[in-house]
Design a protein around this motif. Structure first.
Motif, short mmCIF file in Angstrom:
data_model
loop_
_atom_site.label_atom_id
_atom_site.label_comp_id
_atom_site.label_asym_id
_atom_site.label_seq_id
_atom_site.Cartn_x
_atom_site.Cartn_y
_atom_site.Cartn_z
N ASP A 70 0.79 -1.06 -0.02
CA ASP A 70 0.13 -0.04 -0.09
C ASP A 70 0.97 1.40 -0.06
N ILE A 71 0.51 2.16 -0.78
CA ILE A 71 1.19 3.53 -0.82
C ILE A 71 0.56 4.59 -0.51
N ALA A 72 1.11 5.40 0.45
CA ALA A 72 0.34 6.57 1.11
C ALA A 72 0.72 7.98 0.48
N GLY A 73 1.70 7.93 -0.22
CA GLY A 73 2.11 9.16 -0.94
C GLY A 73 3.24 8.90 -2.02
N PHE A 74 3.33 9.64 -2.94
CA PHE A 74 4.40 9.69 -3.92
C PHE A 74 4.88 10.88 -4.38
N GLN A 75 6.17 10.87 -4.91
CA GLN A 75 6.64 12.26 -5.71
C GLN A 75 7.45 11.69 -6.97
N PHE A 76 7.57 12.57 -7.87
CA PHE A 76 8.63 12.11 -9.02
C PHE A 76 8.56 13.28 -9.64
N THR A 77 9.65 13.29 -10.68
CA THR A 77 9.87 14.45 -11.68
C THR A 77 9.86 13.87 -13.04
N LEU A 78 8.63 14.58 -13.80
CA LEU A 78 8.59 14.26 -15.30
C LEU A 78 9.53 14.93 -16.00
N VAL A 122 -4.99 5.09 0.66
CA VAL A 122 -3.67 4.28 0.19
C VAL A 122 -4.28 4.02 -1.13
N ILE A 123 -2.95 4.08 -1.90
CA ILE A 123 -2.94 3.17 -3.08
C ILE A 123 -2.84 1.76 -2.89
N SER A 124 -3.74 0.96 -3.02
CA SER A 124 -3.81 -0.68 -2.65
C SER A 124 -2.90 -1.21 -3.50
N GLU A 151 11.79 10.72 -13.26
CA GLU A 151 13.00 10.83 -12.44
C GLU A 151 12.95 11.17 -10.82
N ASP A 152 13.75 10.73 -10.28
CA ASP A 152 13.98 11.34 -8.70
C ASP A 152 12.43 10.94 -8.11
N TYR A 153 12.01 9.86 -8.22
CA TYR A 153 10.80 8.99 -7.64
C TYR A 153 10.97 8.69 -6.08
N TYR A 154 9.76 8.74 -5.66
CA TYR A 154 9.67 8.30 -4.20
C TYR A 154 8.33 7.69 -3.94
N LEU A 155 8.25 6.53 -3.40
CA LEU A 155 6.88 5.89 -2.88
C LEU A 155 7.15 5.84 -1.42
N GLY A 156 6.10 6.27 -0.40
CA GLY A 156 6.09 5.79 0.85
C GLY A 156 4.86 5.33 1.37
N ASP A 157 4.79 4.37 2.41
CA ASP A 157 3.92 3.86 3.18
C ASP A 157 3.36 4.75 4.11
N SER A 158 2.40 4.43 4.95
CA SER A 158 1.60 5.17 5.68
C SER A 158 2.41 5.80 6.93
N LEU A 159 3.77 4.98 7.17
CA LEU A 159 4.50 5.56 8.21
C LEU A 159 5.67 6.46 7.78
N GLY A 160 5.57 6.54 6.51
CA GLY A 160 6.63 7.33 5.77
C GLY A 160 7.98 6.60 5.04
N ASN A 161 7.92 5.34 5.64
CA ASN A 161 8.89 4.44 4.99
C ASN A 161 9.20 4.39 3.55
N GLU A 162 10.12 4.53 3.07
CA GLU A 162 10.40 4.52 1.50
C GLU A 162 10.09 3.02 0.98
#
Length: 190
Positions: A70-78, A122-124, A151-162
């Motif tokens: 499950d994903i609680a947040g994400f960031q990336f550069t296109l 979350v994104i299940s 590029e510069d991508y990040y996915l995090g769980d609900s605790l902020g773990n990558e």
């Protein structure tokens, strides 16, 4: 100059030191470097669809995600190379319903996306589109193929773990021909 350790176990930490060996002896060892071996099956994959657009027109394509957790947040550069596309809007999908999406185009033409939920959504685990993007294509004098990379991508769980992830690029072709002409099919009479 390289060393491959073929006897590793996934999710276990390994530590290494390196030293040089000369005719007259050995150097002092380097500082110890440690890391965990991540099971390739635990990696999520983010990518962007390929597309075809008529010069000067708009195009809709999706950002796809295959995730095992499950994903609680994400960031990336296109990044589009060459810089001939502009992001006009970003819309959530069924997988990101309830998420807040922000994006900002940088001076170099790249676009940073940040998405999260203020309500704990979350994104299940699963696969499919997480964003639908509307691009505006610049007017071009001849057909051109653009590489669109994440590029510069990040996915995090609900605790902020990558969460481990890798990205796949896509391509967009800007055509000087009308897209309806490009996609036309000749039908044979029965």
């Amino acid at each position: 100059n390289t060393f491959t350790d073929g006897d590793v176990i996934f999710s276990q930490e390994y530590c290494y030191k390196v030293k040089a060996v000369y005719e007259d002896g050995e150097s002092n060892p380097t500082n110890e470097e440690c890391g965990n071996v991540i099971d390739p099956a635990d990696f999520s994959v983010i990518g962007i669809e390929d597309g075809l657009v008529q010069s000067g027109m708009d195009l809709s394509i999706s950002v796809e995600l295959e995730n095992q957790f499950d994903i609680a947040g994400f960031q990336f550069t296109l990044v589009d190379t060459p810089n001939l596309l502009s992001v006009m809007s970003a819309v959530t999908t069924d997988r990101t319903d309830g998420f807040t999406i922000n994006f900002n185009e940088q001076l170099d033409g790249s676009v940073i996306f940040v998405a999260f939920s203020l309500t704990g959504d979350v994104i299940s685990a699963g696969e499919g589109p997480i964003l639908d993007l509307i691009f505006s294509a610049e007017q071009v004098a001849e057909d051109i193929t653009i590489e669109v990379s994440i590029e510069d991508y990040y996915l995090g769980d609900s605790l902020g773990n990558e969460i481990p992830i890798y990205a796949e690029s896509g391509t967009v072709v800007i055509s000087t021909e009308s897209i309806s002409e490009t996609l036309s099919i000749e039908l044979e009479p029965f």
